[in-house]
Design a protein around this motif. Sequence first.
Motif, PDB file in Angstrom:
ATOM      1  N   ARG A 228       0.837  -1.196   0.000  1.00 36.38           N
ATOM      2  CA  ARG A 228       0.000   0.000   0.000  1.00 36.38           C
ATOM      3  C   ARG A 228       0.873   1.247   0.000  1.00 36.38           C
ATOM      4  NH1 ARG A 228      -1.492   1.988   5.383  1.00 36.38           N
ATOM      5  NH2 ARG A 228      -0.045   1.078   6.885  1.00 36.38           N
ATOM      6  N   LEU A 229       0.248   2.339  -0.365  1.00 35.62           N
ATOM      7  CA  LEU A 229       0.934   3.619  -0.500  1.00 35.62           C
ATOM      8  C   LEU A 229       0.120   4.683   0.214  1.00 35.62           C
ATOM      9  CD1 LEU A 229       3.337   5.004  -2.009  1.00 35.62           C
ATOM     10  CD2 LEU A 229       1.773   5.350  -3.926  1.00 35.62           C
ATOM     11  N   LEU A 230       0.810   5.560   0.935  1.00 33.82           N
ATOM     12  CA  LEU A 230       0.124   6.638   1.647  1.00 33.82           C
ATOM     13  C   LEU A 230       0.916   7.925   1.476  1.00 33.82           C
ATOM     14  CD1 LEU A 230      -2.129   7.525   3.646  1.00 33.82           C
ATOM     15  CD2 LEU A 230      -0.527   7.015   5.492  1.00 33.82           C
ATOM     16  N   ILE A 231       0.260   8.938   0.905  1.00 33.93           N
ATOM     17  CA  ILE A 231       0.876  10.249   0.719  1.00 33.93           C
ATOM     18  C   ILE A 231       0.025  11.264   1.459  1.00 33.93           C
ATOM     19  CG2 ILE A 231       1.826  11.864  -0.956  1.00 33.93           C
ATOM     20  CD1 ILE A 231       2.771   8.995  -1.398  1.00 33.93           C
ATOM     21  N   ARG A 232       0.645  12.058   2.316  1.00 37.88           N
ATOM     22  CA  ARG A 232      -0.139  13.042   3.054  1.00 37.88           C
ATOM     23  C   ARG A 232       0.735  14.230   3.426  1.00 37.88           C
ATOM     24  NH1 ARG A 232       0.384  13.338   8.575  1.00 37.88           N
ATOM     25  NH2 ARG A 232       1.880  11.904   9.511  1.00 37.88           N
ATOM     26  N   LYS A 233       0.092  15.353   3.631  1.00 38.05           N
ATOM     27  CA  LYS A 233       0.800  16.531   4.119  1.00 38.05           C
ATOM     28  C   LYS A 233       0.799  16.513   5.638  1.00 38.05           C
ATOM     29  CE  LYS A 233      -3.314  19.477   3.784  1.00 38.05           C
ATOM     30  NZ  LYS A 233      -3.875  20.727   3.256  1.00 38.05           N
ATOM     31  N   SER A 234       1.882  16.983   6.225  1.00 34.15           N
ATOM     32  CA  SER A 234       1.974  17.048   7.675  1.00 34.15           C
ATOM     33  C   SER A 234       1.018  18.106   8.211  1.00 34.15           C
ATOM     34  CB  SER A 234       3.408  17.389   8.093  1.00 34.15           C
ATOM     35  OG  SER A 234       3.473  17.681   9.476  1.00 34.15           O
ATOM     36  N   GLY A 235       0.445  17.806   9.364  1.00 31.93           N
ATOM     37  CA  GLY A 235      -0.428  18.793   9.998  1.00 31.93           C
ATOM     38  C   GLY A 235       0.310  19.745  10.909  1.00 31.93           C
ATOM     39  N   THR A 236       1.619  19.531  11.107  1.00 36.35           N
ATOM     40  CA  THR A 236       2.369  20.355  12.050  1.00 36.35           C
ATOM     41  C   THR A 236       3.607  21.005  11.455  1.00 36.35           C
ATOM     42  OG1 THR A 236       3.602  18.400  12.799  1.00 36.35           O
ATOM     43  CG2 THR A 236       1.591  18.972  14.008  1.00 36.35           C
ATOM     44  N   GLU A 237       4.058  20.547  10.272  1.00 39.68           N
ATOM     45  CA  GLU A 237       5.279  21.077   9.663  1.00 39.68           C
ATOM     46  C   GLU A 237       5.079  21.193   8.152  1.00 39.68           C
ATOM     47  OE1 GLU A 237       9.051  19.271  11.505  1.00 39.68           O
ATOM     48  OE2 GLU A 237       7.556  17.723  11.866  1.00 39.68           O
ATOM     49  N   PRO A 238       5.907  22.015   7.469  1.00 39.55           N
ATOM     50  CA  PRO A 238       5.796  22.140   6.000  1.00 39.55           C
ATOM     51  C   PRO A 238       6.418  20.937   5.303  1.00 39.55           C
ATOM     52  CG  PRO A 238       7.580  23.522   6.783  1.00 39.55           C
ATOM     53  CD  PRO A 238       6.912  22.959   8.019  1.00 39.55           C
TER      54      PRO A 238
END
Length: 451
Positions: A411-421
């Motif tokens: 599986r693959l998971l791509i996400r933006k951090s909620g606390t850092e850029p």
Amino acid sequence: MTRTLFGTDGVRGTANAEPMTAEMALRLGMAAGSHFTRGDHRHTVVIGKDTRLSGYLLEPALTAGFVSVGMDVVLVGPLPTPAVAMLTRSLRADLGVVISASHNPYQDNGIKLFGPDGYKLSDETERTIEATMANGIESLRVGPDRLGRARRLEDAGGRYIEYAKSTFPRGLRLDGLKIVVDCANGAAYKVAPRVLWELGAEVVPMAVTPDGFNINKECGSLHTDALGEQVVTHGADLGIALDGDADRLVLCDETGRQIDGDQVMALIGDLWQRSGQLRGGGVVATVMSNLGLERFLAARGLTLVRTQVGDRYVLERMLADGYNVGGEQSGHMILADHSTTGDGLVAALQVLAALIQSGKQASEVLRQFEPLPQLLRNVRVEGRSAAEILAAPTVKGAIAAGEARLAGQGRLLIRKSGTEPLIRVMAEGEDEKVIDTVTASIIDAIRSAAA
């Protein structure tokens, strides 16, 4: 209204720069204090912090904000996040506040809010507080005769020590165990070694000399190499690594090998299931947890329920569906029978109880399953937003190609951090070479789109 100030774990940013300024903290204190002022009783807020230098900036600003809307303030100083949550309930306070950026370096700081029940605020409540801040707070000020007061609770640390010890099974002690505990030069630097010592362990403390700048610096749950070395050097039975606010736990066995949150959840979930203590028929974790954990639980008739990343979302699912064990691979451990939020020290005590009861070494007890190969890479993005980069056709194409490559075997998971850029890229599968190739391709696409 969407949240713009609050992220996945409160407000966070570089200290003394927007949004993490004294002015924002004062306004937040006023808005949050006003929101939780209900009824005719004297209203109280508990404020704790970690050891960052900027705590001296934010603590008085928050205090001024709360006092200006008529709320009394109880200051507890450097204490773990779960200690503040516990004290909020114990003192019958209306609100709890933790000034901490958790595992981030000293340059950052954050503000987390807890309701009177000791749980983190819902997204809806945070949106309401943001709206109050945006719509003007001048009318929230009370008259001179109704201002709040501030005082320090001198025995706050002792109260948490006794609470933590109470979660350890009665009749058990840590006599004969040598434990290295890395406190990340953070909030638990006093209380964690004391709890272990009072329960009978021989304690080797690490990172317990905070200076305002060294929190999480080459120590703590994100940097466990030194912990592993100390465990081996001292011939210790276990190494415990906490993060800056001590709501996260990573372990090292007697060989110095790191043990992550997935293995801890597997151990506690299985142990509690066999003892009849587990509720919900499974464990709640995030999308980041390894497939090996899911397979381990399934083999025992248990389920792994996944949520989006963030311990608050794990807890929300636990409360909604009646689970009492949950957490994150990164080390947040939520044991709902004991705590209303992640507590690294309390989770460590459960692991130590399992070690004592088994009579085995940590390497035997803590390797509950063989994890599938997993790669997690962080890509720092500056200038363009993470959402804009992830929407780029080249990035979307690379992600689609990676998903096709892993179909049926990972599986693959791509996400933006909620606390850092940051954009976080995680790939998991049976073939390590395949996931390495997939991850590299996606990272190249992200960097090109961000340029």
